[in-house]
Scaffold this motif. Structure first.
Motif, mmCIF file in Angstrom:
data_model
loop_
_atom_site.group_PDB
_atom_site.id
_atom_site.type_symbol
_atom_site.label_atom_id
_atom_site.label_comp_id
_atom_site.label_asym_id
_atom_site.label_seq_id
_atom_site.Cartn_x
_atom_site.Cartn_y
_atom_site.Cartn_z
ATOM 1 N N VAL B 240 0.599 -1.160 -0.151
ATOM 2 C CA VAL B 240 -0.066 -0.006 -0.096
ATOM 3 C C VAL B 240 0.776 1.435 -0.139
ATOM 4 C CG1 VAL B 240 -1.690 1.338 1.418
ATOM 5 C CG2 VAL B 240 -1.762 -1.106 1.151
ATOM 6 N N GLY B 241 1.942 1.279 0.858
ATOM 7 C CA GLY B 241 2.669 2.499 0.889
ATOM 8 C C GLY B 241 3.382 2.761 -0.220
ATOM 9 N N GLY B 242 3.886 1.871 -1.113
ATOM 10 C CA GLY B 242 4.740 2.060 -2.242
ATOM 11 C C GLY B 242 3.883 2.240 -3.299
ATOM 12 N N ALA B 243 2.387 1.743 -3.476
ATOM 13 C CA ALA B 243 1.506 2.198 -4.514
ATOM 14 C C ALA B 243 1.132 3.773 -4.174
ATOM 15 C CB ALA B 243 0.201 1.330 -4.425
ATOM 16 N N LEU B 244 0.985 4.139 -2.806
ATOM 17 C CA LEU B 244 0.633 5.369 -2.716
ATOM 18 C C LEU B 244 1.614 6.311 -2.999
ATOM 19 C CD1 LEU B 244 -1.703 5.205 0.657
ATOM 20 C CD2 LEU B 244 -2.454 5.317 -1.657
ATOM 21 N N LEU B 245 2.980 5.960 -2.490
ATOM 22 C CA LEU B 245 4.010 7.008 -2.726
ATOM 23 C C LEU B 245 4.129 7.025 -4.382
ATOM 24 C CD1 LEU B 245 7.060 5.926 -0.368
ATOM 25 C CD2 LEU B 245 6.204 8.396 -1.039
ATOM 26 N N SER B 246 4.378 6.135 -5.081
ATOM 27 C CA SER B 246 4.411 6.077 -6.467
ATOM 28 C C SER B 246 3.529 7.093 -7.159
ATOM 29 C CB SER B 246 4.750 4.938 -7.068
ATOM 30 O OG SER B 246 3.557 4.153 -7.060
ATOM 31 N N THR B 247 2.160 6.872 -6.740
ATOM 32 C CA THR B 247 1.345 7.545 -7.507
ATOM 33 C C THR B 247 1.398 9.057 -7.124
ATOM 34 O OG1 THR B 247 -0.306 6.576 -5.795
ATOM 35 C CG2 THR B 247 -0.706 6.066 -8.291
ATOM 36 N N SER B 248 1.710 9.366 -5.926
ATOM 37 C CA SER B 248 1.799 10.870 -5.415
ATOM 38 C C SER B 248 2.822 11.714 -5.923
ATOM 39 C CB SER B 248 1.628 11.025 -3.798
ATOM 40 O OG SER B 248 2.781 10.226 -3.347
ATOM 41 N N THR B 249 3.901 10.734 -6.464
ATOM 42 C CA THR B 249 5.171 11.169 -6.853
ATOM 43 C C THR B 249 5.060 11.027 -8.538
ATOM 44 O OG1 THR B 249 6.230 10.550 -4.905
ATOM 45 C CG2 THR B 249 7.557 11.766 -6.480
ATOM 46 N N SER B 250 5.798 12.009 -9.082
ATOM 47 C CA SER B 250 5.906 11.556 -10.659
ATOM 48 C C SER B 250 6.988 10.848 -10.896
ATOM 49 C CB SER B 250 5.971 12.758 -11.475
ATOM 50 O OG SER B 250 7.082 13.527 -11.200
#
Lengths: 370, 370
Positions: B240-250
Motif C-alpha cells: 500500500v505504501g509503495g503504491a501510494l508513494l509512487s502515485t503521489s510522486t511523478s
C-alpha cells in the motif's frame, strides 16, 4: 560469414571465457547466487557513473558498477555477521534493494536517456559491432571486445598468479588462514573480479546471460572432472562452445541471441547430467544395477555356503527354492544363477547348485566383511 | 483519502499490491525459515517461458492464463533443482543459478518468437518482466484475491504439518507424515504466491517481496504464527505504501518503491526490534561492559585488603592504579561503586570496602568458582 557475424561471435566467446573463470570459484565456494546478485546490483553503480560522466561508454561506468558489486558483497557479509538474517536471505535482500534503487534512479532522472532496465537485464549482442573503438581515425573493432577482453585477461592473470593460493582458499579456508594467505583479501579480490566481469559483460549480453555463463559451464565441468585445473579449462571451453552454438541457433531461428546462448548452456548441462562418466544419471543407473546383481550374487553364495553339506542341502540348494527363500522372482533368480555361473562361482548339476572353490571363498569373505 | 476512493486506478493498484504483499509475506515466512529465500528468485525468473508458452498456445493475455503458465514453469524449475541436487553432487545454489538463467533464456527466445506474431502486442507480457502495477485492472485483482485466498486457506489447513516440516522434518518423518508431499505442497504454494506478484513487481523484484517482510517479521518474534502475521501485515503495508508513494510522486515506479519500502522495514526491524534489535544489543553490551569493569575494581580492592587482617582495610588510589593504569576510568568506577554503597573514601583519600562491598565480593567470587 561476414565480419559482422565474426565480431559478434568473438565478443560472445570472450565474454563466455571471462565469465567461466571467476564462475568456477563461485560454484566451488557455494556462492553461485552471488553472480545473480552482483549482476543485478551493478545497476545503481552504472546509473550513478552515468550521472557523473554523462557518457554511457565511459570507463568510469565499469568502475561504478564494480563498486556497486563490491558494495553488495560487503553488505551481504555485514548483514550475515549481525546474525539477524541468514546469508541467502541477505543476498536476496541486498541485490533486490540495490536493483530497485537503480530502477528508481533511472525513472526519476534518466527516463529520456538510452539506459533501460531492459537493456541491463537482456542486453543485445547484435548491436555490439556498432559501438566501435576508434583511435586517431583507425577502426580497432567493437568496443565491447576490448572491455570484456581486458577484464578476461585480468581474471586470467589473477588466477595464474595466485593459482595455488586461490585453490587453497577455495578448498580449505581455515588452512589458508593459518598459513597466512589472507583468504578474506582473496575473497574480496575474487568478488571484485566477478563484479568487473559482470559490468563489462552486461552491456553486451545482459545480466541474465552473465549468470548463465558464470554458473552453467562450471557446473557442467563439475560433473565431469574432479580436478580443479581441469574444471577451469573445461568450463572455459564449454562456455565458448555454448556461446558460439547459441549464436548460430539464434541465427537459424531468428531469435534472441542471449536467450539461445543460455539455452545452449542448459542443454550442455542436460546432456552431461545424463551421460557424465561418474556423476551422470546413466552412470548412476548402471552403478545401481551392477550393485543390485553383485549383492544378489553374494546373497546366493552365502546361502549356498550355509547349507552346503547339510542334510537339507538337497532341498535348499535348488534354483526353484530360491524364489521362496530369497523372495526372488523366477527370472531374477535365473539371472543371478547365470551371472554367478559365468563368474565361475558355482556350477549347476541339474536343478542342484554347487559352489566352486572361488564361490566358497567369496562367500566366506562376504561374511567376514559384513 | 477522498482521492483514494474516487480514483479507480489507485484503488485497484493499492488493493492488488496489498493482497500481493500479504500473500507473499505469509509464504515468505516459510521460505526464509527453510533457507529457501533465493528459490523465490529462481522461480520468478523461471516463470518467463511459461508465460510465453501460455500466450503462444492460447493467444490470450488474461492474467489467469498467463499465471497458470508461469506457475507450471516455476514449479518445473523447482522440480529440476530438486532432481539435480539429489542425483548429483551439484550444490543447491549452483542448481538455482543454472535453472534461473537457463529458463529465463528460454523465455527470452519465446518472447522473440512472440514478437514476430502478426498482431502480437507485447505490452501485456512485458509487464510480467519488469512489473507494471499501473496496468492492473479489477479482473487481475479478483484473480489475485481468489488465488491468494486459496493459498492462505491451504496454509492454514496444513499449518501444523508445515510448521513441523519447517523446523524438524526428521521428526515429521518419524510421525509417518508424508514429508515429501508436504514439501512439494508448500513449495507449490510458494510458486503460486510468486506468480500472483509477478505482474505487479516483476521478475527481479519479486524475490524481495518474499524475503523482506519475513526477514523483518523474524526480528520481532520467536513464534511462527506471530511471525507470519507480522510478515503479512508488513507485506501489505509495503504494498500500500509503495503504491501510494509512487502515485503521489511523478516518475516513481511502483514495484521498486514497494521493494525499497520493504528494505527499509528490514533495516528498521534489525535495528530496533526488542531482544534481537542491534541497538538494544549494543546497549546490553555497554551495560555489561560497565558492570564487568566496576566488578574488576571492586575485586582488586578486595584482593589488596585480603593481604591484611581487616577486609575493610583502606588503600590509596595509587595502589589500585598499578592494576588499572587508566586513571580516569578508575576514579569513575570508584565513584560509581561509592554511589552503590560498596566502597567508601576516607579523608586521607584512601578507599576501602564497606561491609556491603565485602559481601558482594564474596558472592562474586563464589559465582566465579562455580
Amino acid at each position: 560469414m561476414s565480419t559482422f557475424q565474426l565480431e559478434i561471435q568473438l565478443v560472445a566467446a570472450v565474454v563466455a571465457a571471462a565469465c567461466a573463470l571467476p564462475g568456477t570459484f563461485l560454484i566451488l565456494k557455494r556462492m553461485a547466487m552471488m553472480s545473480d546478485a552482483i549482476s543485478h546490483a551493478i545497476l545503481p553503480g552504472i546509473v550513478i557513473g552515468f550521472f557523473l560522466t554523462g557518457n554511457l561508454s565511459s570507463p568510469l561506468l565499469i568502475l561504478g558498477g564494480a563498486a556497486a558489486g563490491l558494495l553488495t558483497v560487503v553488505l551481504v557479509e555485514w548483514i550475515r555477521k549481525t546474525d539477524r538474517v541468514r546469508e541467502d536471505a541477505a543476498i536476496g535482500l541486498v541485490f533486490s534493494s540495490l536493483f530497485a534503487v537503480g530502477v528508481i534512479l533511472i525513472a526519476r532522472f534518466a527516463s529520456d536517456v538510452h539506459l533501460d532496465t531492459d537493456a541491463v537485464l537482456l542486453g543485445e549482442l547484435a548491436f555490439v559491432p556498432f559501438d566501435r573503438l576508434e583511435i586517431a581515425g583507425y577502426d580497432l573493432g567493437p568496443q565491447a571486445l576490448y572491455a570484456t577482453g581486458g577484464v578476461g585477461l585480468l581474471c586470467m592473470g589473477f588466477i595464474l598468479l595466485f593459482y595455488k593460493e586461490l585453490k587453497l582458499a577455495t578448498f580449505d579456508g581455515a588452512l589458508c588462514a593459518t598459513l597466512g594467505f589472507l583468504p578474506g583479501v582473496l575473497h574480496y579480490a575474487l568478488m571484485g573480479l566477478v563484479s568487473m566481469t559482470a559490468v563489462a559483460a552486461f552491456d553486451a549480453v545482459g545480466s541474465i546471460l552473465v549468470v548463465a555463463l558464470m554458473v552453467g559451464p562450471p557446473v557442467s565441468a563439475y560433473l565431469v572432472t574432479n580436478r580443479f585445473g581441469h574444471m577451469i579449462l573445461y568450463s572455459v571451453a564449454l562456455g565458448i562452445t555454448a556461446s558460439i552454438l547459441g549464436y548460430w541457433v539464434a541465427h537459424l531461428f531468428d531469435a534472441s541471441i542471449a536467450g539461445c546462448m543460455a539455452v545452449m548452456v542448459g542443454l550442455q548441462f542436460a546432456i552431461l547430467f545424463c551421460v557424465a562418466p561418474e556423476q551422470g544419471l546413466l552412470a548412476a543407473w548402471k552403478r545401481r544395477r551392477r550393485q543390485k546383481w553383485q549383492f544378489a550374487i553374494k546373497m546366493l553364495v552365502i546361502h549356498l555356503l550355509q547349507h552346503e553339506a547339510t542334510p537339507e542341502a538337497e532341498q535348499e540348494c535348488r534354483i526353484d527354492h530360491l524364489q521362496g527363500h530369497m523372495a526372488w522372482e523366477e527370472s531374477f533368480a535365473q539371472g543371478v544363477v547365470t551371472r554367478a555361473a559365468s563368474q565361475n562361482l558355482l556350477h549347476t548339476v541339474g536343478e542342484y547348485l554347487e559352489l566352486t572353490h572361488t564361490g566358497r571363498e567369496l562367500a566366506r569373505e562376504a561374511i567376514v566383511h559384513s | 483519502m477522498e482521492q483514494f476512493f474516487d480514483d479507480y486506478t489507485l484503488r485497484t493498484v493499492t488493493l492488488g499490491t496489498a493482497i500481493l504483499g500479504a500473500v507473499s509475506g505469509a509464504l515468505g515466512t516459510f521460505a526464509v525459515l527453510r533457507r529457501q529465500s533465493l528459490l523465490g528468485d529462481a522461480v520468478s525468473h523461471a516463470a518467463l517461458p511459461g508465460i510465453g508458452l501460455a500466450f503462444i498456445l492460447t493467444s490470450s493475455k488474461a492474467s489467469l492464463v498467463l499465471m497458470v503458465g508461469a506457475g507450471l514453469a516455476g514449479w518445473l524449475a523447482t522440480a529440476v533443482v530438486l532432481l539435480v541436487t539429489t542425483s548429483t553432487r551439484v550444490k543447491y545454489d549452483s542448481a538455482l543459478g543454472l535453472v534461473l538463467s537457463v529458463f529465463f533464456g528460454a523465455g527470452l527466445v519465446l518472447l522473440t518468437f512472440i514478437q514476430k506474431y502478426p498482431n502480437a502486442n507485447q505490452a501485456g507480457l512485458d509487464s510480467f518482466l519488469f512489473g507494471q502495477a499501473a496496468s492492473l485492472v479489477v479482473g487481475d485483482v479478483i484473480t489475485m484475491t481468489v488465488l491468494g485466498g486459496i493459498v492462505l486457506v491451504a496454509l492454514l489447513l496444513f499449518w501444523k504439518e508445515f510448521k513441523l516440516l519447517a523446523f524438524d522434518p526428521e521428526f515429521a518423518h518419524s510421525l509417518v507424515l508424508p514429508v515429501r508431499w508436504l514439501d512439494i505442497g508448500l513449495t507449490t504454494l510458494l510458486v503460486v504466491a510468486i506468480v500472483i506478484g509477478l505482474q505487479t513487481v516483476g521478475v527481479v523484484l519479486m524475490s524481495a517481496m518474499i524475503i523482506a517482510p519475513a526477514a523483518a517479521a523474524r526480528q520481532w518474534t520467536d513464534n511462527l504464527g506471530v511471525m507470519a502475521l507480522i510478515s503479512m501485515v508488513t507485506g501489505a503495508l509495503c504494498g500500500v505504501g509503495g503504491a501510494l508513494l509512487s502515485t503521489s510522486t511523478s516518475n516513481l515506479p511502483t514495484g521498486p518503491t514497494i521493494v525499497v519500502c520493504a528494505g527499509g522495514f528490514v533495516v528498521v526491524s534489525m535495528l530496533i526490534a526488542p531482544h534481537r534489535g542491534i541497538i538494544w544489543q549494543q546497549v546490553r553490551q555497554t551495560v555489561q561492559n560497565r558492570k564487568l569493569k566496576s566488578e574488576a575494581v571492586l575485586l582488586d580492592l578486595f584482593e589488596l585488603a585480603r593481604k591484611h587482617d581487616d577486609l575493610g582495610y583502606p588503600h590509596m588510589e595509587t595502589a589500585l592504579r598499578v592494576i588499572h593504569p587508566k586513571r580516569g576510568t578508575l576514579y569513575r568506577q570508584l565513584r560509581r561503586l561509592e554511589g552503590r554503597g560498596l566502597v567508601k573514601m576516607y579523608d586521607s583519600g584512601a578507599w576501602a570496602l564497606t561491609p556491603d562491598g565485602i559481601l558482594v565480593c564474596k558472592q562474586l567470587l563464589d559465582e566465579r568458582i562455580r
